[in-house]
Design a protein around this motif. Structure first.
Motif, PDB file in Angstrom:
ATOM      1  N   TRP A 181      -6.042   6.764  11.192  1.00 20.82           N
ATOM      2  CA  TRP A 181      -6.916   7.297  12.205  1.00 20.82           C
ATOM      3  C   TRP A 181      -6.551   8.597  12.460  1.00 20.82           C
ATOM      4  O   TRP A 181      -6.563   9.368  13.467  1.00 20.82           O
ATOM      5  CB  TRP A 181      -6.546   6.548  13.467  1.00 20.82           C
ATOM      6  CG  TRP A 181      -7.446   5.081  13.414  1.00 20.82           C
ATOM      7  CD1 TRP A 181      -8.138   4.583  12.311  1.00 20.82           C
ATOM      8  CD2 TRP A 181      -7.184   4.027  14.366  1.00 20.82           C
ATOM      9  NE1 TRP A 181      -8.466   3.421  12.564  1.00 20.82           N
ATOM     10  CE2 TRP A 181      -8.037   2.936  13.903  1.00 20.82           C
ATOM     11  CE3 TRP A 181      -6.734   3.809  15.527  1.00 20.82           C
ATOM     12  CZ2 TRP A 181      -8.265   1.733  14.651  1.00 20.82           C
ATOM     13  CZ3 TRP A 181      -6.586   2.738  16.511  1.00 20.82           C
ATOM     14  CH2 TRP A 181      -7.455   1.684  15.881  1.00 20.82           C
ATOM     15  N   ASP A 182      -6.749   9.579  11.466  1.00 19.49           N
ATOM     16  CA  ASP A 182      -6.361  11.048  11.624  1.00 19.49           C
ATOM     17  C   ASP A 182      -5.070  11.210  12.172  1.00 19.49           C
ATOM     18  O   ASP A 182      -4.820  12.385  12.749  1.00 19.49           O
ATOM     19  CB  ASP A 182      -7.628  11.807  12.267  1.00 19.49           C
ATOM     20  CG  ASP A 182      -8.772  11.821  11.565  1.00 19.49           C
ATOM     21  OD1 ASP A 182      -8.649  11.858  10.253  1.00 19.49           O
ATOM     22  OD2 ASP A 182      -9.892  11.827  12.276  1.00 19.49           O
ATOM     23  N   ILE A 183      -4.050  10.277  12.276  1.00 19.77           N
ATOM     24  CA  ILE A 183      -2.892  10.584  12.632  1.00 19.77           C
ATOM     25  C   ILE A 183      -2.010  10.717  11.579  1.00 19.77           C
ATOM     26  O   ILE A 183      -1.928   9.594  10.636  1.00 19.77           O
ATOM     27  CB  ILE A 183      -2.236   9.514  13.578  1.00 19.77           C
ATOM     28  CG1 ILE A 183      -3.069   9.419  14.726  1.00 19.77           C
ATOM     29  CG2 ILE A 183      -0.880   9.753  14.167  1.00 19.77           C
ATOM     30  CD1 ILE A 183      -2.797   8.366  15.599  1.00 19.77           C
ATOM     31  N   VAL A 220       8.024  11.522  12.093  1.00 20.47           N
ATOM     32  CA  VAL A 220       7.212  12.515  12.651  1.00 20.47           C
ATOM     33  C   VAL A 220       5.535  12.309  12.816  1.00 20.47           C
ATOM     34  O   VAL A 220       5.250  11.778  11.617  1.00 20.47           O
ATOM     35  CB  VAL A 220       7.385  13.815  12.218  1.00 20.47           C
ATOM     36  CG1 VAL A 220       6.406  14.732  12.973  1.00 20.47           C
ATOM     37  CG2 VAL A 220       8.940  14.174  12.391  1.00 20.47           C
ATOM     38  N   ILE A 221       5.229  11.896  14.027  1.00 17.96           N
ATOM     39  CA  ILE A 221       3.705  11.457  14.008  1.00 17.96           C
ATOM     40  C   ILE A 221       3.072  12.843  14.574  1.00 17.96           C
ATOM     41  O   ILE A 221       3.353  13.272  15.653  1.00 17.96           O
ATOM     42  CB  ILE A 221       3.514  10.272  14.981  1.00 17.96           C
ATOM     43  CG1 ILE A 221       4.363   9.185  14.365  1.00 17.96           C
ATOM     44  CG2 ILE A 221       2.021  10.075  15.235  1.00 17.96           C
ATOM     45  CD1 ILE A 221       4.218   8.078  15.428  1.00 17.96           C
ATOM     46  N   SER A 222       2.016  13.147  13.969  1.00 21.55           N
ATOM     47  CA  SER A 222       1.355  14.382  14.290  1.00 21.55           C
ATOM     48  C   SER A 222      -0.379  14.190  14.267  1.00 21.55           C
ATOM     49  O   SER A 222      -0.735  13.305  13.468  1.00 21.55           O
ATOM     50  CB  SER A 222       1.561  15.452  13.311  1.00 21.55           C
ATOM     51  OG  SER A 222       0.775  16.809  13.463  1.00 21.55           O
ATOM     52  N   GLN A 223      -1.041  14.765  15.212  1.00 20.09           N
ATOM     53  CA  GLN A 223      -2.313  14.827  15.092  1.00 20.09           C
ATOM     54  C   GLN A 223      -2.934  16.218  14.574  1.00 20.09           C
ATOM     55  O   GLN A 223      -4.290  16.495  14.992  1.00 20.09           O
ATOM     56  CB  GLN A 223      -2.895  14.494  16.389  1.00 20.09           C
ATOM     57  CG  GLN A 223      -2.465  13.099  16.685  1.00 20.09           C
ATOM     58  CD  GLN A 223      -3.045  12.511  18.112  1.00 20.09           C
ATOM     59  OE1 GLN A 223      -3.787  13.248  18.985  1.00 20.09           O
ATOM     60  NE2 GLN A 223      -3.144  11.247  18.319  1.00 20.09           N
ATOM     61  N   LEU A 243       0.453  -1.388   0.053  1.00 24.06           N
ATOM     62  CA  LEU A 243       0.030   0.086  -0.003  1.00 24.06           C
ATOM     63  C   LEU A 243       0.932   1.189  -0.081  1.00 24.06           C
ATOM     64  O   LEU A 243       0.278   2.228   0.256  1.00 24.06           O
ATOM     65  CB  LEU A 243      -0.902   0.035   1.282  1.00 24.06           C
ATOM     66  CG  LEU A 243      -1.767  -0.976   1.303  1.00 24.06           C
ATOM     67  CD1 LEU A 243      -2.699  -0.973   2.756  1.00 24.06           C
ATOM     68  CD2 LEU A 243      -3.043  -1.076   0.191  1.00 24.06           C
ATOM     69  N   ASP A 244       2.017   1.329  -0.309  1.00 24.19           N
ATOM     70  CA  ASP A 244       3.109   2.415  -0.306  1.00 24.19           C
ATOM     71  C   ASP A 244       3.284   2.756   0.946  1.00 24.19           C
ATOM     72  O   ASP A 244       2.892   2.174   2.097  1.00 24.19           O
ATOM     73  CB  ASP A 244       2.521   3.537  -1.344  1.00 24.19           C
ATOM     74  CG  ASP A 244       3.797   4.331  -1.754  1.00 24.19           C
ATOM     75  OD1 ASP A 244       4.716   3.852  -1.647  1.00 24.19           O
ATOM     76  OD2 ASP A 244       3.281   5.559  -2.393  1.00 24.19           O
ATOM     77  N   SER A 245       3.951   3.862   1.218  1.00 27.90           N
ATOM     78  CA  SER A 245       4.082   4.479   2.525  1.00 27.90           C
ATOM     79  C   SER A 245       3.067   5.023   3.141  1.00 27.90           C
ATOM     80  O   SER A 245       1.909   5.637   2.560  1.00 27.90           O
ATOM     81  CB  SER A 245       5.316   5.707   2.589  1.00 27.90           C
ATOM     82  OG  SER A 245       4.994   6.654   1.761  1.00 27.90           O
ATOM     83  N   LEU A 246       3.108   4.917   4.692  1.00 28.39           N
ATOM     84  CA  LEU A 246       1.863   5.269   5.233  1.00 28.39           C
ATOM     85  C   LEU A 246       1.976   7.142   5.467  1.00 28.39           C
ATOM     86  O   LEU A 246       3.101   7.518   5.864  1.00 28.39           O
ATOM     87  CB  LEU A 246       2.024   4.636   6.846  1.00 28.39           C
ATOM     88  CG  LEU A 246       1.084   5.020   7.884  1.00 28.39           C
ATOM     89  CD1 LEU A 246      -0.334   4.494   7.417  1.00 28.39           C
ATOM     90  CD2 LEU A 246       1.363   4.296   9.228  1.00 28.39           C
TER      91      LEU A 246
END
Length: 119
Positions: free
Chosen positions: A11-13, A23-26, A4-7
């Motif tokens: 869940w809106d993250i 980097v993970i951001s909301q 599915l390629d890169s994430l």
């Protein structure tokens, strides 16, 4: 199974990758919530409070729309309460006969979500 390629979003993250970091951001969740409640143009501000402030009674409407505040807070709490680092902590304080006008007792409470004061 299909790759599915890169994430990018889960869940809106938002997940952003560079050669060194992930980097993970909301940010998207917060922007969507601001848009839902009509707060996209709101500006941040700080409130300075005097130390040992004696508060009195007021008839003023502190929150013009408490339902809106409760909805936003509920949405944030349901989103973040599952995170083990985001604990709901409450403190209360009572001062016997400390009101300068009526000599009545005053009670304060503070509720934190993680390290953020929410009420």
């Amino acid at each position: 199974m299909k790759d599915l390629d890169s994430l990018h979003y889960f869940w809106d993250i938002e997940v952003a990758r560079s050669t060194k970091d992930i980097v993970i951001s909301q940010r998207k969740f917060i922007l969507d919530m601001f848009e839902e409640y009509g707060l996209l143009g709101a500006k941040p501000y700080s409130i300075l409070m005097e130390a040992n402030l004696k508060m009195g009674y007021t008839n003023e409407n502190v929150l013009p729309n408490p339902t809106l505040y409760r909805q936003m807070l509920g949405k944030l709490m349901s989103r973040f309460i599952a995170n083990s680092e985001m604990r709901l902590t409450a403190y209360s304080k009572s001062d016997w006969a400390s009101c300068a006008e009526t000599r009545r007792s005053l009670t304060d409470f503070y509720i934190f979500l993680g390290k953020s004061l929410i009420s």
